[in-house]
Design an enzyme around this catalytic site. Structure first.
Site, short mmCIF file in Angstrom:
data_model
loop_
_atom_site.label_atom_id
_atom_site.label_comp_id
_atom_site.label_asym_id
_atom_site.label_seq_id
_atom_site.Cartn_x
_atom_site.Cartn_y
_atom_site.Cartn_z
N ASP A 131 33.57 24.45 92.93
CA ASP A 131 34.84 23.93 92.40
C ASP A 131 35.87 24.10 93.51
OD1 ASP A 131 33.20 24.16 90.09
OD2 ASP A 131 34.95 24.53 88.81
N LYS A 204 38.49 17.81 88.38
CA LYS A 204 38.82 18.94 87.50
C LYS A 204 40.34 19.10 87.49
CE LYS A 204 38.33 24.03 87.52
NZ LYS A 204 37.58 25.19 88.03
N LYS A 242 36.31 17.59 84.32
CA LYS A 242 36.30 18.97 83.82
C LYS A 242 37.74 19.36 83.48
CE LYS A 242 35.49 23.81 85.17
NZ LYS A 242 34.82 24.74 86.10
O1 LIG Z 1 38.95 27.21 86.47
C1 LIG Z 1 39.22 27.70 85.40
C2 LIG Z 1 40.48 28.35 85.07
O2 LIG Z 1 40.83 29.34 85.98
C3 LIG Z 1 40.39 28.94 83.71
O3 LIG Z 1 41.68 29.16 83.23
P1 LIG Z 1 41.91 30.00 81.91
O4 LIG Z 1 41.88 31.45 82.30
O5 LIG Z 1 43.27 29.59 81.42
O6 LIG Z 1 40.82 29.70 80.94
#
Ligand SMILES: O=C[C@H](O)COP(=O)(O)O
Length: 327
Positions: A131, A204, A242
């Site tokens: 990612d 994403k 994503k």
């Molecule tokens: O890539 C994913 C994000 O860092 C997840 O964020 P979150 O902690 O708000 O679920």
């Protein structure tokens, strides 16, 4: 594909105009949300722990949870890939590594060389998916470049993604994080075109570290742009979306899926599955809400719902056709 690749700035602008002229963002979802069972939901989720200060014990706990629920991957920083790989050997859970990721309060623009080195190291340690963060700050330089300029920051952004793609060929999956909270709808669309041309597997929305996370509108826009790119022969296949950042409940997941998300990045994966299981077992909503409250559900819902109402520019090609918001 090579003949589609713009070489100077105004060719990029022409391509973006062409894509946006074909763009039809469908009306936002207003009726039924998809039913998702626990297994299907888990396979959508990258179970995420990206705190810079995460310990190896916390990474191991993340992996235990991922094995138990059969999440699609664990998503970790590159220095945690080896540990995660070891903990997940022999399971159906992949390991996704972020590349060029921010820390808590620092959002550096990594050089391409540094991203490539990080990607190679993560793959050597066992990452199956990457990612990477797009050089999204460069998208904002558009006003500083004249249409006749031979060099374009869009070429530089494209080459940055391509370099990581080449360092991480398929079957490694490459997701490119746009950090949509920092971009206009027009820039989100341009970023999607660049990612499609670069051979990314996913676009994403967010790192979860800067600005708000995924919104329904932006996921819908990204899906629509990727569809146009595919129909115009600008991709080598279907580019998926994503959604990540602020996704805390099964209903958040269902909403994101309803507008085109095919993968969810969330640090609340266990809470999402637990909430779904409680709902399916008929536990009264009041008790469920109290339990879910432990995961700051209402705050997350507020974030999601408030971002949902931040509509795109009315009448712009990037807006949903009838301007309705999903709720
Ligand atoms: O890539 C994913 C994000 O860092 C997840 O964020 P979150 O902690 O708000 O679920």
């Amino acid at each position: 594909m090579a003949s589609s690749l713009p070489s100077v700035h105004n060719e990029w602008l022409n391509l973006f105009s062409h894509v946006s002229s074909l763009l039809h963002v469908p009306p936002s979802h207003t009726s039924e949300l998809p039913d998702l069972d626990a297994r299907t939901t888990a396979r959508l989720i990258d179970h995420t722990l990206l705190a810079p200060a995460a310990t190896l014990d916390q990474i191991s706990t993340l992996c235990v949870e991922a094995r138990e629920h059969h999440f699609r991957t664990v998503c970790v920083r590159s220095n945690h890939v080896a540990q995660a790989k070891k903990d997940l050997l022999g399971t159906d859970v992949g390991v996704a590594s972020v590349v060029g990721f921010p820390s808590d309060d620092d959002y550096p623009s990594y050089t391409t060389a540094r991203k490539v080195a990080e990607a190679r190291s993560a793959i050597a340690d066992g990452a199956t998916e990457l990612d990477m963060v797009l050089n999204y700050d460069a998208l904002k330089e558009d006003g500083q470049v004249s249409e006749n300029d031979q060099t374009s920051m869009y070429t530089a952004i494209y080459e940055d993604v391509m370099a990581v793609r080449e360092a991480a060929p398929k079957p490694t999956l490459l997701k490119v994080i746009l950090e949509t909270s920092q971009l206009t709808d027009e820039d989100v669309a341009r970023a999607c075109v660049i990612c499609c041309l670069s051979g990314a597997d996913f676009v994403k929305t967010s790192t979860g570290f800067r600005g708000h996370g995924a919104t329904l509108e932006v996921v819908q826009l990204m899906r629509a742009v990727c569809d146009v790119c595919q129909s115009e022969g600008l991709t080598t296949g279907r580019v998926q979306v994503k959604a990540s950042g602020g996704i805390r409940t099964i209903d958040d997941v269902r909403k994101m899926v309803s507008v085109g998300a095919e993968r969810i990045g969330a640090s609340a994966g266990v809470a999402i599955i637990s909430g779904l299981n409680r709902r399916n077992s008929g536990i009264p909503k009041a008790l469920e809400d109290r339990v879910r409250g432990d995961y700051h559900i209402s705050e997350a819902n507020q974030r999601l719902q408030s971002t949902v109402t931040e509509s795109s520019q009315p009448g712009s090609p990037y807006s949903p056709a009838n301007g309705q918001n999903a709720v």
